[in-house]
Motif scaffolding. Structure first.
Motif, PDB file in Angstrom:
ATOM      1  N   GLN A  13      17.692  55.960  24.779  1.00 52.91           N
ATOM      2  CA  GLN A  13      16.346  55.415  25.956  1.00 52.91           C
ATOM      3  C   GLN A  13      16.450  54.131  25.266  1.00 52.91           C
ATOM      4  N   ASN A  14      16.615  53.862  24.239  1.00 53.51           N
ATOM      5  CA  ASN A  14      16.228  52.480  23.481  1.00 53.51           C
ATOM      6  C   ASN A  14      17.497  51.493  23.916  1.00 53.51           C
ATOM      7  N   ALA A  15      18.789  52.340  23.825  1.00 57.48           N
ATOM      8  CA  ALA A  15      19.803  51.569  24.245  1.00 57.48           C
ATOM      9  C   ALA A  15      19.973  51.014  25.735  1.00 57.48           C
ATOM     10  N   TRP A  16      19.110  52.027  26.540  1.00 57.05           N
ATOM     11  CA  TRP A  16      18.973  51.409  28.011  1.00 57.05           C
ATOM     12  C   TRP A  16      17.977  50.305  28.150  1.00 57.05           C
ATOM     13  N   LEU A  17      16.760  50.755  27.381  1.00 50.98           N
ATOM     14  CA  LEU A  17      15.558  49.623  27.427  1.00 50.98           C
ATOM     15  C   LEU A  17      16.218  48.191  26.781  1.00 50.98           C
ATOM     16  N   THR A  18      17.059  48.269  26.008  1.00 51.60           N
ATOM     17  CA  THR A  18      17.603  46.791  25.222  1.00 51.60           C
ATOM     18  C   THR A  18      18.677  46.283  26.330  1.00 51.60           C
ATOM     19  N   SER A  19      19.586  47.381  26.879  1.00 56.22           N
ATOM     20  CA  SER A  19      20.552  46.610  28.108  1.00 56.22           C
ATOM     21  C   SER A  19      19.962  46.149  29.245  1.00 56.22           C
ATOM     22  N   VAL A  20      19.160  46.881  29.704  1.00 50.39           N
ATOM     23  CA  VAL A  20      18.465  46.607  30.971  1.00 50.39           C
ATOM     24  C   VAL A  20      17.711  45.110  30.875  1.00 50.39           C
ATOM     25  N   SER A  21      17.187  44.806  29.580  1.00 47.80           N
ATOM     26  CA  SER A  21      17.050  43.463  29.317  1.00 47.80           C
ATOM     27  C   SER A  21      17.964  42.288  29.147  1.00 47.80           C
ATOM     28  N   LEU A  22      19.073  42.843  29.305  1.00 46.27           N
ATOM     29  CA  LEU A  22      20.080  41.786  29.130  1.00 46.27           C
ATOM     30  C   LEU A  22      20.956  41.649  30.628  1.00 46.27           C
ATOM     31  N   THR A  23      20.374  42.527  31.896  1.00 39.07           N
ATOM     32  CA  THR A  23      20.836  42.388  32.861  1.00 39.07           C
ATOM     33  C   THR A  23      20.004  41.412  33.708  1.00 39.07           C
ATOM     34  N   GLU A  24      20.196  41.545  34.761  1.00 43.68           N
ATOM     35  CA  GLU A  24      19.404  40.729  36.183  1.00 43.68           C
ATOM     36  C   GLU A  24      17.995  40.955  36.078  1.00 43.68           C
ATOM     37  N   TRP A  25      17.711  42.135  35.349  1.00 41.79           N
ATOM     38  CA  TRP A  25      16.201  42.522  35.387  1.00 41.79           C
ATOM     39  C   TRP A  25      15.583  41.680  34.107  1.00 41.79           C
ATOM     40  N   GLY A  26      16.335  41.386  33.404  1.00 44.57           N
ATOM     41  CA  GLY A  26      15.571  40.552  32.246  1.00 44.57           C
ATOM     42  C   GLY A  26      16.224  38.973  32.035  1.00 44.57           C
ATOM     43  N   GLN A  27      17.238  38.506  32.666  1.00 44.16           N
ATOM     44  CA  GLN A  27      17.865  37.377  32.473  1.00 44.16           C
ATOM     45  C   GLN A  27      18.021  36.543  33.849  1.00 44.16           C
ATOM     46  N   GLY A  28      17.958  37.247  34.954  1.00 50.51           N
ATOM     47  CA  GLY A  28      18.192  36.536  36.074  1.00 50.51           C
ATOM     48  C   GLY A  28      19.763  36.514  36.311  1.00 50.51           C
ATOM     49  N   VAL A  57      25.202  41.709  31.569  1.00 52.87           N
ATOM     50  CA  VAL A  57      25.740  42.826  32.222  1.00 52.87           C
ATOM     51  C   VAL A  57      24.685  42.882  33.575  1.00 52.87           C
ATOM     52  N   SER A  58      25.760  43.520  34.485  1.00 58.29           N
ATOM     53  CA  SER A  58      24.973  43.554  35.732  1.00 58.29           C
ATOM     54  C   SER A  58      24.474  45.063  36.108  1.00 58.29           C
ATOM     55  N   MET A  59      23.360  45.239  36.546  1.00 59.17           N
ATOM     56  CA  MET A  59      22.772  46.515  36.778  1.00 59.17           C
ATOM     57  C   MET A  59      23.224  46.945  38.199  1.00 59.17           C
ATOM     58  N   PHE A  73      26.504  50.962  35.020  1.00 65.18           N
ATOM     59  CA  PHE A  73      24.923  50.853  34.694  1.00 65.18           C
ATOM     60  C   PHE A  73      24.113  51.871  35.593  1.00 65.18           C
ATOM     61  N   ALA A  74      24.410  52.008  36.812  1.00 62.17           N
ATOM     62  CA  ALA A  74      23.487  52.436  37.496  1.00 62.17           C
ATOM     63  C   ALA A  74      23.563  54.052  37.136  1.00 62.17           C
ATOM     64  N   ALA A  75      24.816  54.475  36.724  1.00 61.77           N
ATOM     65  CA  ALA A  75      24.948  55.972  36.308  1.00 61.77           C
ATOM     66  C   ALA A  75      24.139  56.105  34.941  1.00 61.77           C
ATOM     67  N   PHE A  76      24.049  55.182  34.017  1.00 61.03           N
ATOM     68  CA  PHE A  76      23.547  55.098  32.947  1.00 61.03           C
ATOM     69  C   PHE A  76      22.092  55.176  33.109  1.00 61.03           C
ATOM     70  N   THR A  77      21.388  54.436  33.996  1.00 64.42           N
ATOM     71  CA  THR A  77      20.012  54.495  34.340  1.00 64.42           C
ATOM     72  C   THR A  77      19.497  56.055  34.865  1.00 64.42           C
ATOM     73  N   THR A  78      20.429  56.509  35.835  1.00 65.68           N
ATOM     74  CA  THR A  78      20.014  57.673  36.619  1.00 65.68           C
ATOM     75  C   THR A  78      20.094  58.923  35.268  1.00 65.68           C
ATOM     76  N   PHE A  79      21.140  58.780  34.285  1.00 65.32           N
ATOM     77  CA  PHE A  79      21.220  59.654  33.305  1.00 65.32           C
ATOM     78  C   PHE A  79      19.845  59.549  32.490  1.00 65.32           C
ATOM     79  N   ASN A  80      19.312  58.524  32.324  1.00 71.94           N
ATOM     80  CA  ASN A  80      18.224  58.419  31.378  1.00 71.94           C
ATOM     81  C   ASN A  80      16.908  58.664  32.284  1.00 71.94           C
ATOM     82  N   LEU A  81      16.866  58.480  33.595  1.00 72.24           N
ATOM     83  CA  LEU A  81      15.764  59.106  34.151  1.00 72.24           C
ATOM     84  C   LEU A  81      15.612  60.276  34.144  1.00 72.24           C
TER      85      LEU A  81
END
Length: 342
Positions: A159-174, A179-181, A186-194
């Motif tokens: 989960q910490n890896a997801w929280l870090t990586s999502v901050s490096l996508t458009e979610w946190g960097q525009g 990395v693109s979410m 990445f969508a599969a990684f998000t679904t798995f964590n959810l």
């Protein structure tokens, strides 16, 4: 001339014929040998009284202090048992200090829209993720009585890896995302964590209670455990993962990137929230470890105190996040965001 003989007799009266001092507990009046009248001194004027036995309250305080000291030493000893544990303990302390400093900055001193650089995100995220990874080796997976505890601990580095990586996508960097979410992996990684957070909640609900676990970190009522875990721990990840998944599915990439570039405060808000959540993951594990070693103790009976601290802290963070979201640029940022997703 006043005779000094009576003054000499006073201390000599405490000496037995054997040459040893006489510490009889009874106070004896010392008589002057010259006039056979009380000299005005008693035995305890020259020698200290015996120590008074400690009261029952003092005994309890001393016993509790001694027990706490023994538990702290046991906890510290477990942290330096081997080289890997020493390294893990050092990383864990660094994670707590870095995360606590970041939380104070965004929650108390400044706001969640404070600038959070990609370099700070990467290093903080690596630190929080490594701490959870090293902690897995200390779990007892074969002990069925610790299933609920294990279910809360081993997913933390993922989960910490997801929280870090999502901050490096458009979610946190525009548009400057590393990395693109919107990509399928990445969508599969998000679904798995959810789905993982849902499984954790069910594990706590099913495997905690007096007859289901021997772990001391849980309350007696499994429903209360589930509520506490959900609203003080899992909720923050679920709302971020669910929203990111929804945006990547229903909002065009170009439109979302343009929005994030227009409002960089939104980038900082989401990345600060994500890394603060990663810190809370490790903080929850650290507190659970202190409870396990009984360095800190939970109330003997279920009561409001158990719920008040984590829930009040969650309310404070919700208030800070929402105030930042709705008040930035006079509400224009939140209005634009809602227009994207609805």
């Amino acid at each position: 001339m006043v005779s000094i003989v009576p003054l000499l007799i006073v201390p000599l009266s405490f000496i037995r014929p054997s040459g040893k001092f006489n510490f009889d507990s009874k106070s004896k009046v010392v008589m002057s040998s010259s006039v056979n009248i009380p000299s005005g001194h008693i035995e305890n004027d020259f020698f200290p009284q015996r120590l008074v036995a400690p009261s029952s309250l003092e005994k309890r305080v001393q016993k509790r202090a001694f027990g706490l000291d023994r538990k702290v030493r046991k906890f510290l000893k477990a942290g330096v048992k081997d080289t890997i544990r020493i390294f893990h303990s050092a990383l864990g302390m660094a994670s707590i200090l870095v995360g606590l400093h970041h939380m104070i900055e965004v929650v108390i001193i400044r706001s969640f829209s404070d600038v959070f650089t990609a370099r700070a995100i990467i290093w903080s995220g690596i630190l929080h993720t490594l701490v959870g990874t090293f902690g897995i080796r200390r779990l007892h997976f074969k002990n069925k009585k610790e299933s609920a505890r294990n279910a809360m601990f081993w997913p933390a580095p993922i989960q910490n890896a997801w929280l870090t990586s999502v901050s490096l996508t458009e979610w946190g960097q525009g548009s400057g995302a590393f990395v693109s979410m919107w990509k399928a992996p990445f969508a599969a990684f998000t679904t798995f964590n959810l789905m993982l957070t849902v499984w954790q909640l069910l594990e706590v609900l099913k495997k905690t209670g007096p007859s289901k676990t021997s772990d001391t970190i849980w309350l007696e009522d499994s429903t209360k455990n589930a509520i506490l875990v959900e609203f003080a721990y899992l909720f923050w990840m679920q709302i971020q993962m669910g929203t990111a998944l929804y945006v990547s599915r229903f909002v065009p990439l170009q439109i979302f990137s343009t929005f994030m570039d227009t409002y960089p405060e939104m980038q900082y808000l989401l990345s600060n929230l994500a890394l603060n959540t990663a810190f809370f993951n490790n903080l929850a594990i650290f507190i659970a470890t202190l409870l396990r070693y009984k360095v800190v103790s939970k109330p003997s009976h279920d009561n409001a105190i158990v719920f008040s601290i984590p829930l009040l802290s969650s309310i404070l963070i919700v208030w800070k996040v929402l105030s930042c979201f709705f008040l930035t640029d006079g509400g224009a940022m939140s209005a634009s965001f809602f227009s994207l997703i609805f």
